[in-house]
Design a protein around this motif. Structure first.
Motif, PDB file in Angstrom:
ATOM      1  N   MET A   1       0.838  -1.172   0.000  1.00 40.10           N
ATOM      2  CA  MET A   1       0.000   0.000   0.000  1.00 40.10           C
ATOM      3  C   MET A   1       0.888   1.242   0.000  1.00 40.10           C
ATOM      4  SD  MET A   1      -1.437  -0.386   3.860  1.00 40.10           S
ATOM      5  CE  MET A   1      -1.262  -2.134   3.991  1.00 40.10           C
ATOM      6  N   PRO A   2       0.533   2.216  -0.782  1.00 42.57           N
ATOM      7  CA  PRO A   2       1.388   3.382  -0.918  1.00 42.57           C
ATOM      8  C   PRO A   2       1.373   4.325   0.285  1.00 42.57           C
ATOM      9  CG  PRO A   2      -0.542   3.572  -2.318  1.00 42.57           C
ATOM     10  CD  PRO A   2      -0.567   2.202  -1.727  1.00 42.57           C
ATOM     11  N   ASP A   3       0.289   4.355   1.066  1.00 44.82           N
ATOM     12  CA  ASP A   3       0.172   5.266   2.199  1.00 44.82           C
ATOM     13  C   ASP A   3      -0.165   4.457   3.455  1.00 44.82           C
ATOM     14  OD1 ASP A   3      -0.282   7.333   3.975  1.00 44.82           O
ATOM     15  OD2 ASP A   3      -2.028   8.125   2.926  1.00 44.82           O
ATOM     16  N   LEU A   4       0.674   4.548   4.468  1.00 47.00           N
ATOM     17  CA  LEU A   4       0.469   3.747   5.678  1.00 47.00           C
ATOM     18  C   LEU A   4      -0.451   4.408   6.710  1.00 47.00           C
ATOM     19  CD1 LEU A   4       3.982   2.185   6.381  1.00 47.00           C
ATOM     20  CD2 LEU A   4       2.015   1.203   5.190  1.00 47.00           C
ATOM     21  N   LYS A   5      -0.776   5.681   6.544  1.00 44.55           N
ATOM     22  CA  LYS A   5      -1.629   6.344   7.547  1.00 44.55           C
ATOM     23  C   LYS A   5      -2.995   5.675   7.686  1.00 44.55           C
ATOM     24  CE  LYS A   5       0.792  10.661   7.692  1.00 44.55           C
ATOM     25  NZ  LYS A   5       0.774  12.097   7.665  1.00 44.55           N
ATOM     26  N   PRO A   6      -3.703   5.358   6.598  1.00 40.20           N
ATOM     27  CA  PRO A   6      -4.984   4.646   6.755  1.00 40.20           C
ATOM     28  C   PRO A   6      -4.804   3.271   7.408  1.00 40.20           C
ATOM     29  CG  PRO A   6      -4.813   5.581   4.552  1.00 40.20           C
ATOM     30  CD  PRO A   6      -3.467   5.735   5.197  1.00 40.20           C
ATOM     31  N   TRP A   7      -3.701   2.604   7.131  1.00 38.56           N
ATOM     32  CA  TRP A   7      -3.395   1.305   7.743  1.00 38.56           C
ATOM     33  C   TRP A   7      -3.256   1.459   9.258  1.00 38.56           C
ATOM     34  CZ3 TRP A   7       1.554   0.228   9.909  1.00 38.56           C
ATOM     35  CH2 TRP A   7       1.774  -1.109  10.245  1.00 38.56           C
ATOM     36  N   GLY A   8      -2.482   2.452   9.706  1.00 41.71           N
ATOM     37  CA  GLY A   8      -2.312   2.683  11.137  1.00 41.71           C
ATOM     38  C   GLY A   8      -3.622   3.037  11.820  1.00 41.71           C
ATOM     39  N   LYS A   9      -4.423   3.881  11.157  1.00 40.69           N
ATOM     40  CA  LYS A   9      -5.732   4.282  11.703  1.00 40.69           C
ATOM     41  C   LYS A   9      -6.665   3.073  11.823  1.00 40.69           C
ATOM     42  CE  LYS A   9      -9.530   7.453  10.948  1.00 40.69           C
ATOM     43  NZ  LYS A   9     -10.221   8.350  10.045  1.00 40.69           N
ATOM     44  N   MET A  10      -6.674   2.214  10.807  1.00 38.48           N
ATOM     45  CA  MET A  10      -7.533   1.026  10.830  1.00 38.48           C
ATOM     46  C   MET A  10      -7.145   0.100  11.994  1.00 38.48           C
ATOM     47  SD  MET A  10      -7.540  -2.543   9.714  1.00 38.48           S
ATOM     48  CE  MET A  10      -5.971  -2.491   8.963  1.00 38.48           C
ATOM     49  N   ILE A  11      -5.860  -0.063  12.219  1.00 40.92           N
ATOM     50  CA  ILE A  11      -5.412  -0.914  13.330  1.00 40.92           C
ATOM     51  C   ILE A  11      -5.859  -0.315  14.656  1.00 40.92           C
ATOM     52  CG2 ILE A  11      -3.356  -1.726  14.577  1.00 40.92           C
ATOM     53  CD1 ILE A  11      -2.034  -1.957  11.742  1.00 40.92           C
TER      54      ILE A  11
END
Length: 135
Positions: free
Chosen positions: A1-11
């Protein structure tokens, strides 16, 4: 995934108070190299915005397979990974780096007496692990 901010928020959104997220992954330094050449060549950035596309015959589990593997990936530095999690409100409990891998995923790794795999020169880490907690 190109942007990790949504990944961190989802976790962070899916963890309960006191809950932890743990991950063990290949170190970003590992993904800087192109292993499709006979000798690995440093080709990609440590924090690469552009997609990394590789196509090769075989799989990580069976290098002799005739299947054509197509991989798309992005290389994120450790600060990007950690910041995506901490900016989402999670507390970093620890970050550890290891110069050994539990399996022979890269060319020319050397098996140790403990059954782990290392680069011949041990110049860079192969794996990192981290743990974050939601308070």
């Amino acid at each position: 995934m190109p942007d990790l901010k949504p990944w961190g928020k989802m976790i962070a959104e899916r963890l309960r108070q006191g809950g932890s997220f743990y991950m063990a992954e290949f170190h970003p330094i590992v993904w800087m190299f192109d292993y499709l050449d006979v000798k690995p060549v440093m080709k990609y950035g440590y924090m690469q915005d552009e997609v990394i596309y590789e196509e090769y015959e075989g799989t990580y589990a069976n290098t002799d397979s005739k299947m054509v593997s197509k991989e798309y990936g992005w290389n994120h530095g450790l600060s990007e990974v950690i910041n995506a999690l901490t900016e989402a409100g999670l507390h970093l409990d620890y970050l550890k780096e290891h110069d050994e891998s539990p399996y022979n995923v890269l060319p020319n790794l050397v098996e140790t007496d403990s059954g782990m795999y290392v680069t011949k020169d041990k110049l860079y880490p192969l794996i990192f692990e981290l743990k974050v907690t939601k308070f």
